[in-house]
Design a protein around this motif. Structure first.
Motif, short mmCIF file in Angstrom:
data_model
loop_
_atom_site.label_atom_id
_atom_site.label_comp_id
_atom_site.label_asym_id
_atom_site.label_seq_id
_atom_site.Cartn_x
_atom_site.Cartn_y
_atom_site.Cartn_z
N MET A 1 0.85 -1.20 0.00
CA MET A 1 0.00 0.00 0.00
C MET A 1 0.88 1.25 0.00
N ASN A 2 0.63 2.17 -0.95
CA ASN A 2 1.48 3.35 -1.10
C ASN A 2 0.75 4.66 -0.82
N LYS A 3 -0.45 4.57 -0.31
CA LYS A 3 -1.23 5.78 -0.02
C LYS A 3 -2.07 5.50 1.21
N ILE A 4 -2.24 6.54 2.04
CA ILE A 4 -3.06 6.38 3.24
C ILE A 4 -4.53 6.45 2.83
N PRO A 5 -5.35 5.42 3.15
CA PRO A 5 -6.77 5.46 2.77
C PRO A 5 -7.53 6.55 3.54
N SER A 6 -8.59 7.07 2.92
CA SER A 6 -9.44 8.08 3.56
C SER A 6 -10.81 7.47 3.85
N VAL A 7 -11.34 7.71 5.06
CA VAL A 7 -12.66 7.20 5.46
C VAL A 7 -13.45 8.33 6.08
N ASN A 8 -14.76 8.15 6.17
CA ASN A 8 -15.63 9.20 6.70
C ASN A 8 -16.47 8.65 7.85
N LEU A 9 -16.26 9.20 9.04
CA LEU A 9 -16.96 8.72 10.23
C LEU A 9 -18.48 8.89 10.12
N GLU A 10 -18.92 9.82 9.27
CA GLU A 10 -20.36 10.01 9.08
C GLU A 10 -21.03 8.73 8.57
#
Length: 315
Positions: A1-10
């Motif tokens: 993995m070469n990128k930090i994943p983005s998530v949404n707490l909503e």
């Protein structure tokens, strides 16, 4: 993995089971693969963030002799001011190129824990400093509670499994100032490669370059959040408790290129700690034939003391 994943707490808070499960899957996969996510939809609003940065800049601009008045002996730096170069990463002789402040827990209805934790330190010169710090602490603690609820479900536990351990937990909010670099550092960096001690860390101020995360191939990748995101990573306590299913990833803050040496950098991690009595024994749900138990039984308090000694913060 070469990128930090983005998530949404909503998604987790939406009341929609499909969106909730999507969040659990995304954050669970990220923490099994790289140990970091960038999180939108948290409980900090822009005004509170701006107010906190304004207050901590004012504090770090105070004269050294004023700041040192708030460096409390005998508590391992757990509250108040820790001066420049005092902390070093495990196994490093050189002190990190930073100074920082610690806000600690605001204990509710528990006299025993009030007696166990050092008191928060009040900065007389800045009337809003402590109130803004407390509000930020509470909002990050609330965000962390829901992140841990999602991870409990990912691990096959009751959703509120962690709640009993983080209420009045020994969590720390640490505004850090990395001052301008004035001469060639001799082996020191702003923060040497390290893993965090705690359950999870929520980081404000990862918007510029500097923070790097080591992936499973040993490569260093930049961890840069959007302005509305927190960077959140797994700490050693949670990694241990989950038998390393959730990864505590080595990370560092590198020195900027020479043309930017004259600039300060600020970052504000919130280290989510449980109460000292929490058993970090490996969860049965995380042991199977392919993944035998990797760690000895230990409490959170014992583990923390062990690590603070390694960091040179307590003797």
């Amino acid at each position: 993995m070469n990128k930090i994943p983005s998530v949404n707490l909503e998604d987790f808070l939406s009341g929609d089971e499909t969106r909730k499960q999507k969040f659990i899957n995304e954050i669970g996969n990220a923490y099994e693969n790289i140990g970091f996510v960038a999180l939108k939809g948290h409980f900090l609003d822009n005004k509170l963030v701006d107010d906190l940065y304004a207050e901590i800049k004012k504090f770090f601009e105070l004269p050294v002799e004023v700041k040192q008045k708030y460096e409390i002996p005998g508590i391992g730096g757990q509250r108040g001011y820790v001066s420049f170069g005092k902390e070093s990463a495990k196994g490093k002789k050189e002190g990190d190129l930073k100074e920082f402040w610690h806000f600690g827990q605001y204990v509710e209805n528990n006299p025993e824990l009030e007696a166990e934790y050092p008191a928060n330190v009040i900065v007389e010169e800045l009337p809003n400093f402590n109130e803004v710090g407390k509000k930020t602490y509470k909002m990050l603690e609330k965000t962390a509670q829901y992140v841990l609820r999602s991870l409990a479900l990912h691990l096959g536990l009751e959703e509120t499994y962690f709640d009993q351990y983080i209420k009045n937990g020994n969590s720390i909010l640490r505004p850090i100032h990395y001052p301008p670099i004035t001469e060639e550092p001799k082996g020191a960096v702003r923060a040497a490669a390290h893993g965090d001690i705690n359950l999870i860390t929520l980081l404000m101020g990862a918007h510029g370059k500097g923070l790097q995360v080591q992936n499973h191939k040993g490569e260093w990748i930049d961890a840069i959040a959007q302005p509305d995101e927190l960077m959140i990573n797994v700490g050693d306590m949670l990694s241990r408790h989950s038998n390393n299913k959730l990864k505590s990833t080595i990370h560092r803050v590198v020195n900027p290129p020479k043309e930017l040496w004259g600039t300060s950098r600020y970052s504000i991690p919130f280290f989510m700690h449980p109460i000292s009595e929490m058993k970090l024994d490996v969860l049965e749900e995380c042991i199977d034939a392919d993944n035998p138990k990797q760690f000895e039984d230990i409490t959170a308090g014992e583990f923390l003391n062990e690590r603070l000694r390694e960091l040179g913060l307590i003797k």
